[in-house]
Design a protein around this motif. Structure first.
Motif, mmCIF file in Angstrom:
data_model
loop_
_atom_site.group_PDB
_atom_site.id
_atom_site.type_symbol
_atom_site.label_atom_id
_atom_site.label_comp_id
_atom_site.label_asym_id
_atom_site.label_seq_id
_atom_site.Cartn_x
_atom_site.Cartn_y
_atom_site.Cartn_z
ATOM 1 N N CYS A 1 0.840 -1.198 0.000
ATOM 2 C CA CYS A 1 0.000 0.000 0.000
ATOM 3 C C CYS A 1 0.879 1.253 0.000
ATOM 4 O O CYS A 1 0.590 2.223 -0.691
ATOM 5 N N HIS A 2 1.927 1.193 0.788
ATOM 6 C CA HIS A 2 2.825 2.342 0.847
ATOM 7 C C HIS A 2 3.478 2.600 -0.512
ATOM 8 O O HIS A 2 3.550 3.746 -0.968
ATOM 9 N N LEU A 3 3.912 1.527 -1.170
ATOM 10 C CA LEU A 3 4.546 1.696 -2.483
ATOM 11 C C LEU A 3 3.553 2.264 -3.505
ATOM 12 O O LEU A 3 3.930 3.060 -4.368
ATOM 13 N N ILE A 4 2.280 1.868 -3.390
ATOM 14 C CA ILE A 4 1.269 2.435 -4.292
ATOM 15 C C ILE A 4 1.087 3.924 -3.989
ATOM 16 O O ILE A 4 1.012 4.758 -4.888
ATOM 17 N N ASP A 5 1.058 4.247 -2.689
ATOM 18 C CA ASP A 5 0.903 5.651 -2.294
ATOM 19 C C ASP A 5 1.990 6.539 -2.891
ATOM 20 O O ASP A 5 1.729 7.679 -3.271
ATOM 21 N N ILE A 6 3.213 6.031 -2.921
ATOM 22 C CA ILE A 6 4.296 6.866 -3.446
ATOM 23 C C ILE A 6 4.571 6.554 -4.924
ATOM 24 O O ILE A 6 5.586 6.954 -5.465
ATOM 25 N N ASN A 7 3.639 5.852 -5.559
ATOM 26 C CA ASN A 7 3.732 5.499 -6.975
ATOM 27 C C ASN A 7 5.053 4.817 -7.308
ATOM 28 O O ASN A 7 5.764 5.209 -8.227
ATOM 29 N N ASN A 8 5.366 3.819 -6.522
ATOM 30 C CA ASN A 8 6.655 3.158 -6.687
ATOM 31 C C ASN A 8 6.556 1.641 -6.657
ATOM 32 O O ASN A 8 7.558 0.948 -6.481
ATOM 33 N N LEU A 9 5.341 1.130 -6.835
ATOM 34 C CA LEU A 9 5.178 -0.325 -6.863
ATOM 35 C C LEU A 9 5.549 -0.822 -8.257
ATOM 36 O O LEU A 9 4.953 -0.404 -9.242
ATOM 37 N N PRO A 10 6.535 -1.718 -8.344
ATOM 38 C CA PRO A 10 7.020 -2.125 -9.679
ATOM 39 C C PRO A 10 5.957 -2.818 -10.532
ATOM 40 O O PRO A 10 6.095 -2.824 -11.746
ATOM 41 N N SER A 11 4.916 -3.376 -9.929
ATOM 42 C CA SER A 11 3.924 -4.063 -10.755
ATOM 43 C C SER A 11 2.710 -3.187 -11.064
ATOM 44 O O SER A 11 1.679 -3.676 -11.498
ATOM 45 N N LEU A 12 2.845 -1.906 -10.804
ATOM 46 C CA LEU A 12 1.768 -0.982 -11.161
ATOM 47 C C LEU A 12 2.368 0.221 -11.874
ATOM 48 O O LEU A 12 3.231 0.904 -11.328
ATOM 49 N N LYS A 13 1.931 0.444 -13.109
ATOM 50 C CA LYS A 13 2.479 1.573 -13.868
ATOM 51 C C LYS A 13 1.352 2.544 -14.208
ATOM 52 O O LYS A 13 0.290 2.144 -14.675
ATOM 53 N N ILE A 14 1.617 3.809 -13.981
ATOM 54 C CA ILE A 14 0.631 4.832 -14.340
ATOM 55 C C ILE A 14 1.226 5.693 -15.441
ATOM 56 O O ILE A 14 2.350 6.198 -15.307
ATOM 57 N N ILE A 15 0.495 5.813 -16.538
ATOM 58 C CA ILE A 15 1.009 6.598 -17.664
ATOM 59 C C ILE A 15 0.105 7.801 -17.903
ATOM 60 O O ILE A 15 -1.123 7.661 -17.996
ATOM 61 N N ALA A 16 0.719 8.974 -17.959
ATOM 62 C CA ALA A 16 -0.032 10.196 -18.239
ATOM 63 C C ALA A 16 0.526 10.803 -19.520
ATOM 64 O O ALA A 16 1.665 10.509 -19.907
ATOM 65 N N PRO A 17 -0.240 11.636 -20.218
ATOM 66 C CA PRO A 17 0.266 12.258 -21.447
ATOM 67 C C PRO A 17 1.603 12.962 -21.202
ATOM 68 O O PRO A 17 1.787 13.625 -20.190
ATOM 69 N N ASP A 18 2.533 12.756 -22.139
ATOM 70 C CA ASP A 18 3.817 13.438 -22.090
ATOM 71 C C ASP A 18 3.683 14.628 -23.037
ATOM 72 O O ASP A 18 3.848 14.472 -24.231
ATOM 73 N N GLY A 19 3.328 15.782 -22.486
ATOM 74 C CA GLY A 19 2.987 16.911 -23.350
ATOM 75 C C GLY A 19 1.582 16.717 -23.899
ATOM 76 O O GLY A 19 0.674 16.353 -23.160
ATOM 77 N N GLU A 20 1.450 16.870 -25.196
ATOM 78 C CA GLU A 20 0.110 16.845 -25.776
ATOM 79 C C GLU A 20 -0.427 15.422 -25.942
ATOM 80 O O GLU A 20 -1.631 15.207 -25.945
ATOM 81 N N PHE A 21 0.491 14.467 -26.085
ATOM 82 C CA PHE A 21 0.064 13.101 -26.389
ATOM 83 C C PHE A 21 0.659 12.078 -25.434
ATOM 84 O O PHE A 21 1.638 12.342 -24.750
ATOM 85 N N ILE A 22 0.064 10.905 -25.454
ATOM 86 C CA ILE A 22 0.716 9.733 -24.882
ATOM 87 C C ILE A 22 1.528 9.138 -26.018
ATOM 88 O O ILE A 22 0.978 8.815 -27.075
ATOM 89 N N LYS A 23 2.838 9.047 -25.844
ATOM 90 C CA LYS A 23 3.699 8.719 -26.968
ATOM 91 C C LYS A 23 3.981 7.232 -27.069
ATOM 92 O O LYS A 23 3.880 6.493 -26.094
#
Ligand SMILES: [Zn+2]
Length: 278
Positions: free
Chosen positions: A50-72
Motif C-alpha cells: 500500500c505504501h509503495l502504491i501511495d508513493i507510486n513506486n510499486l514495480p507491478s503498477l504503472k501509471i502513464i499520463a500524457p507526455d505533453g500533448e500526447f501519450i507517446k
C-alpha cells in the motif's frame, strides 16, 4: 472487487469519467484493496505494498499520463517491456493510462498489439473524460465502465471558476460587513450591493451562494477553517430565518421580479432578523 474475487476481471477496462483525478484515486484504492497483504483499510499504514502504491513506486503498477500533448509510442513500448517479465511483487501486474484519448495513432497501434496478446496476469485501466475520442479499435477491446463524480460547486452553479471566485470574494466581504461589523446603516449596505453593478444572473448566483453558506451553518457543516465561522455566533433561529428568506428571494428572482426591490428586501429583512433574534 467482486469481479476480482470471482476471477472475472477483464484484461482491459475503459472507464469514462467526468473527473480523471478523483477516478484515479478511487481506482488506486481498489487496487490497494486487491494487493494489500494486511487487512485493507482506507489508510493502511501497515503493509509495504500500500505504501509503495501511495508513493507510486510499486514495480507491478504503472501509471502513464500524457507526455505533453500526447501519450507517446515510447511510453507504451516502455510499458510493454516492463511487463515482459513477471511480477515478483503481486499476482497481477496493472497499468493505468490517464487521458487515454490522448494516445496518438502510433501509440494506439502499439497499445493495440499489447492488447491483442493478452497476458492473463496483466490488467489495464484506460481512464478518459472524452470517450468519443478513443480509437474504436481500442474501445472494442475494453470492457466499459463509467464513474461519475459530483461536480465542483461552481460547476453546479453553472458559472466559470473565475466568476465563482469573484462572487465568493464579494460574498465574504459583504457578510463580514453585515454580520461582523454590524453596520446598522441599511442605506450603506444597500449601496454596497448597488455599487457592485452585478447583473441579474450574477445576483441570482450570489444569492445561491449566500443560501449555501447559511444552510451549511444551519446544518453544522461549515468546514473547520471556513471564513464564515463568525456566523456560528448566531442562534439557530436567526440563521433559519435568513435561510428561509433567501429561499423565498431565489424563488422570486426566477419570476422576473424587479432586482432592485429584491435587494431592498434582502438588506431590510436581514436587519430586521438581526434585531429580533441574536
Ligand atoms: Zn496494505
Amino acid at each position: 472487487m467482486n469481479y476480482y474475487h470471482e476471477k472475472k476481471l477483464a484484461h482491459a477496462y475503459l472507464i469514462s469519467t467526468n473527473n480523471i483525478n478523483k477516478c484515479l484515486k478511487v481506482l488506486l484504492n481498489v487496487i490497494k484493496n486487491i494487493f494489500c497483504v494486511d487487512t485493507f483499510s482506507d489508510n493502511c499504514n501497515k503493509c509495504s505494498l500500500c505504501h509503495l502504491i501511495d508513493i507510486n513506486n510499486l514495480p507491478s503498477l504503472k501509471i502513464i499520463a500524457p507526455d505533453g500533448e500526447f501519450i507517446k509510442k515510447a511510453q507504451i513500448l516502455e510499458l510493454k517491456n516492463f511487463f515482459a517479465k513477471n511480477s515478483i511483487y503481486t499476482n497481477e501486474s496493472m497499468y493505468i493510462i490517464l487521458n487515454a484519448e490522448k494516445m496518438n495513432k502510433e501509440s494506439a497501434n502499439t497499445m493495440l498489439k499489447f492488447l491483442e496478446e493478452p497476458d492473463s496476469d496483466v490488467i489495464g485501466f484506460f481512464l478518459t473524460n472524452e470517450k468519443d475520442n478513443i480509437l474504436p479499435t481500442i474501445l472494442s477491446r475494453c470492457q466499459e465502465l463509467t464513474a461519475h463524480f459530483p461536480n465542483a460547486y461552481y460547476e453546479e452553479l453553472n458559472i466559470a471558476e473565475d466568476k465563482y471566485q469573484e462572487l465568493n470574494n464579494i460574498l465574504k466581504e459583504y457578510l463580514m460587513k453585515i454580520e461582523i461589523e454590524k453596520r446598522k446603516q441599511i442605506l450603506y449596505n444597500r449601496e454596497y450591493l448597488s455599487n457592485l453593478n452585478l447583473d441579474r444572473s450574477d445576483i441570482k448566483v450570489f444569492l445561491q451562494m449566500m443560501l449555501f453558506t447559511y444552510k451549511s451553518v444551519l446544518n453544522n457543516e461549515l468546514e473547520e477553517n471556513s471564513p464564515y465561522s463568525f456566523l456560528n455566533k448566531y442562534s439557530f433561529n436567526n440563521i433559519e430565518k435568513k435561510t428561509n428568506l433567501l429561499i423565498e428571494l431565489l424563488k422570486e428572482i426566477s419570476y422576473n421580479v424587479n432586482v432592485e426591490l429584491l435587494l431592498d428586501r434582502l438588506v431590510i429583512e436581514f436587519e430586521v432578523i438581526n434585531n429580533e433574534t441574536l
